[in-house]
Scaffold this motif. Structure first.
Motif, PDB file in Angstrom:
ATOM      1  N   UNK A   1       0.955  -1.732  -0.015  1.00  0.00           N
ATOM      2  CA  UNK A   1       0.502  -0.371  -0.029  1.00  0.00           C
ATOM      3  C   UNK A   1       1.000   1.281   0.076  1.00  0.00           C
ATOM      4  N   UNK A   2       1.434   1.736  -0.817  1.00  0.00           N
ATOM      5  CA  UNK A   2       1.858   3.235  -1.038  1.00  0.00           C
ATOM      6  C   UNK A   2       1.335   4.398  -0.135  1.00  0.00           C
ATOM      7  N   UNK A   3       2.150   5.242  -0.382  1.00  0.00           N
ATOM      8  CA  UNK A   3       1.011   6.454   0.530  1.00  0.00           C
ATOM      9  C   UNK A   3       1.238   7.701  -0.642  1.00  0.00           C
ATOM     10  N   UNK A   4      -0.081   7.800  -0.425  1.00  0.00           N
ATOM     11  CA  UNK A   4      -0.687   8.751  -1.476  1.00  0.00           C
ATOM     12  C   UNK A   4      -1.300  10.407  -0.159  1.00  0.00           C
ATOM     13  N   UNK A   5      -0.703  10.903  -1.424  1.00  0.00           N
ATOM     14  CA  UNK A   5      -0.960  12.725  -0.662  1.00  0.00           C
ATOM     15  C   UNK A   5      -1.780  13.093  -1.556  1.00  0.00           C
ATOM     16  N   UNK A   6      -3.064  13.136  -0.996  1.00  0.00           N
ATOM     17  CA  UNK A   6      -4.312  14.234  -2.009  1.00  0.00           C
ATOM     18  C   UNK A   6      -5.001  15.408  -1.483  1.00  0.00           C
TER      19      UNK A   6
ATOM     20  N   UNK B   1       4.885  -7.317 -10.035  1.00  0.00           N
ATOM     21  CA  UNK B   1       4.585  -6.939  -9.665  1.00  0.00           C
ATOM     22  C   UNK B   1       3.319  -5.937 -10.128  1.00  0.00           C
ATOM     23  N   UNK B   2       1.943  -5.835  -9.345  1.00  0.00           N
ATOM     24  CA  UNK B   2       1.418  -6.600 -10.193  1.00  0.00           C
ATOM     25  C   UNK B   2       0.200  -5.292  -9.397  1.00  0.00           C
ATOM     26  N   UNK B   3      -0.376  -3.954 -10.404  1.00  0.00           N
ATOM     27  CA  UNK B   3      -0.931  -2.941 -10.248  1.00  0.00           C
ATOM     28  C   UNK B   3      -1.933  -2.439 -11.479  1.00  0.00           C
ATOM     29  N   UNK B   4      -2.827  -1.470 -10.722  1.00  0.00           N
ATOM     30  CA  UNK B   4      -4.364  -1.297 -11.226  1.00  0.00           C
ATOM     31  C   UNK B   4      -4.688  -0.437 -11.256  1.00  0.00           C
ATOM     32  N   UNK B   5      -4.279   0.636 -12.869  1.00  0.00           N
ATOM     33  CA  UNK B   5      -4.304   1.994 -12.808  1.00  0.00           C
ATOM     34  C   UNK B   5      -5.454   2.296 -13.100  1.00  0.00           C
ATOM     35  N   UNK B   6      -6.567   1.426 -13.505  1.00  0.00           N
ATOM     36  CA  UNK B   6      -7.650   1.984 -13.712  1.00  0.00           C
ATOM     37  C   UNK B   6      -8.922   0.684 -13.780  1.00  0.00           C
ATOM     38  N   UNK B   7     -10.259   0.698 -13.184  1.00  0.00           N
ATOM     39  CA  UNK B   7     -10.522  -0.471 -13.096  1.00  0.00           C
ATOM     40  C   UNK B   7     -10.382  -0.994 -12.077  1.00  0.00           C
TER      41      UNK B   7
ATOM     42  N   UNK C   1      -8.596  -8.279  -4.377  1.00  0.00           N
ATOM     43  CA  UNK C   1      -8.883  -6.985  -4.977  1.00  0.00           C
ATOM     44  C   UNK C   1      -7.935  -5.987  -5.281  1.00  0.00           C
ATOM     45  N   UNK C   2      -7.702  -5.394  -6.628  1.00  0.00           N
ATOM     46  CA  UNK C   2      -6.195  -4.930  -6.996  1.00  0.00           C
ATOM     47  C   UNK C   2      -7.790  -3.044  -7.739  1.00  0.00           C
ATOM     48  N   UNK C   3      -7.311  -2.402  -7.071  1.00  0.00           N
ATOM     49  CA  UNK C   3      -7.666  -1.605  -7.505  1.00  0.00           C
ATOM     50  C   UNK C   3      -7.740   0.460  -8.330  1.00  0.00           C
ATOM     51  N   UNK C   4      -8.585   1.004  -8.895  1.00  0.00           N
ATOM     52  CA  UNK C   4      -7.225   2.403  -8.786  1.00  0.00           C
ATOM     53  C   UNK C   4      -7.652   3.478  -7.769  1.00  0.00           C
ATOM     54  N   UNK C   5      -8.689   2.810  -6.549  1.00  0.00           N
ATOM     55  CA  UNK C   5      -8.839   3.728  -5.296  1.00  0.00           C
ATOM     56  C   UNK C   5      -7.951   3.036  -4.382  1.00  0.00           C
ATOM     57  N   UNK C   6      -7.856   1.948  -4.453  1.00  0.00           N
ATOM     58  CA  UNK C   6      -6.670   1.214  -3.213  1.00  0.00           C
ATOM     59  C   UNK C   6      -5.433   1.207  -3.341  1.00  0.00           C
ATOM     60  N   UNK C   7      -5.490   1.561  -4.741  1.00  0.00           N
ATOM     61  CA  UNK C   7      -4.286   1.809  -5.390  1.00  0.00           C
ATOM     62  C   UNK C   7      -2.850   0.746  -5.159  1.00  0.00           C
ATOM     63  N   UNK C   8      -3.174   0.065  -4.359  1.00  0.00           N
ATOM     64  CA  UNK C   8      -2.069  -1.758  -3.797  1.00  0.00           C
ATOM     65  C   UNK C   8      -1.394  -2.110  -4.643  1.00  0.00           C
ATOM     66  N   UNK C   9      -0.366  -3.019  -4.892  1.00  0.00           N
ATOM     67  CA  UNK C   9       0.175  -3.675  -5.262  1.00  0.00           C
ATOM     68  C   UNK C   9       0.422  -5.038  -4.926  1.00  0.00           C
TER      69      UNK C   9
ATOM     70  N   UNK D   1     -14.407  -4.683 -13.189  1.00  0.00           N
ATOM     71  CA  UNK D   1     -15.585  -3.365 -12.945  1.00  0.00           C
ATOM     72  C   UNK D   1     -15.188  -3.518 -15.214  1.00  0.00           C
ATOM     73  N   UNK D   2     -16.056  -2.177 -15.484  1.00  0.00           N
ATOM     74  CA  UNK D   2     -16.476  -2.036 -17.093  1.00  0.00           C
ATOM     75  C   UNK D   2     -15.371  -2.435 -17.718  1.00  0.00           C
ATOM     76  N   UNK D   3     -14.075  -1.778 -17.550  1.00  0.00           N
ATOM     77  CA  UNK D   3     -12.718  -1.629 -18.352  1.00  0.00           C
ATOM     78  C   UNK D   3     -11.997  -1.746 -16.814  1.00  0.00           C
ATOM     79  N   UNK D   4     -10.340  -2.359 -17.121  1.00  0.00           N
ATOM     80  CA  UNK D   4      -9.366  -2.463 -16.278  1.00  0.00           C
ATOM     81  C   UNK D   4      -8.564  -2.040 -16.577  1.00  0.00           C
ATOM     82  N   UNK D   5      -7.324  -1.211 -16.638  1.00  0.00           N
ATOM     83  CA  UNK D   5      -6.136  -1.356 -17.071  1.00  0.00           C
ATOM     84  C   UNK D   5      -4.571  -1.818 -15.980  1.00  0.00           C
ATOM     85  N   UNK D   6      -4.113  -2.867 -16.073  1.00  0.00           N
ATOM     86  CA  UNK D   6      -3.527  -3.868 -15.411  1.00  0.00           C
ATOM     87  C   UNK D   6      -2.235  -3.803 -15.635  1.00  0.00           C
TER      88      UNK D   6
END
Length: 181
Positions: A15-20, A72-78, A101-109, A124-129
């Motif tokens: 789980x990366x550190x995310x600065x929002x 090392x897998x991550x999802x950037x969309x979906x 579950x990997x998704x663009x919201x949790x941004x986990x890898x 999801x409707x579509x996903x970028x892995x």
């Protein structure tokens, strides 16, 4: 980054550190020094891959036997349900699977070391892995285990229809007859 070993200890969830703020977010998606410290061994990535898939697509369970890949897998969309299966005969977790579950919201890898088969199902409707690999893709060395092998019994997310598979994935072998590490 926060690294958490999972039920199969060699697999880790990052789980990366995310600065929002109101502008969006910033995160460091990979830091080689921190990654090696987290997994406790040196790793060299040689290839990055990007896959886009539609809802209902299931890819896998893939692995290379002579040139095994750590991923090392991550999802950037979906969103996807990402799965690893232990194929190391000498392992106490041989034949066991782990899914997250990997998704663009949790941004986990998910870190999947060499010795595992890998696959994912798009929820999801579509996903970028996107994933980093520790070994180059070797098409002559690629193997596939059936996604629905009863010997492994992966609990895929509720499937309201047959998943969309490639010809290669439709021909996957069962764990009992497939080659292992």
């Amino acid at each position: 980054m926060n690294y958490q070993s999972l039920a199969i200890p060699e697999i880790g969830l990052i789980t990366p550190r995310v600065f929002s703020d109101e502008r969006g977010f910033f995160m460091e998606s990979f830091n080689h020094r921190e990654f090696e410290a987290a997994i406790g061994r040196p790793v060299q990535f040689v290839q990055d891959n990007h896959s886009r898939s539609c809802q209902g697509v299931l890819r896998g369970l893939h692995y290379q036997l002579k040139k095994p890949q750590g991923k090392l897998v991550r999802v950037t969309r979906g969103e996807v349900f990402d799965v690893a299966v232990d194929l190391r005969r000498s392992s106490p977790t041989f034949g066991q699977w782990l899914g997250v579950f990997l998704n663009e919201e949790n941004q986990q890898m998910l870190w999947i070391p060499p010795g595992f088969a890998h696959g994912f199902y798009v929820t999801s409707r579509e996903a970028d892995l996107q994933y980093k690999c520790t070994e180059y893709y070797a098409p002559h060395d690629e193997h596939c285990i059936r996604w629905d092998d009863s010997n492994i019994a992966i609990e895929w997310p509720t499937l309201d229809r047959q998943p969309v598979l490639s010809n290669k994935d439709e021909l996957g072998l069962s764990l009992k007859v497939a080659s292992h590490y």
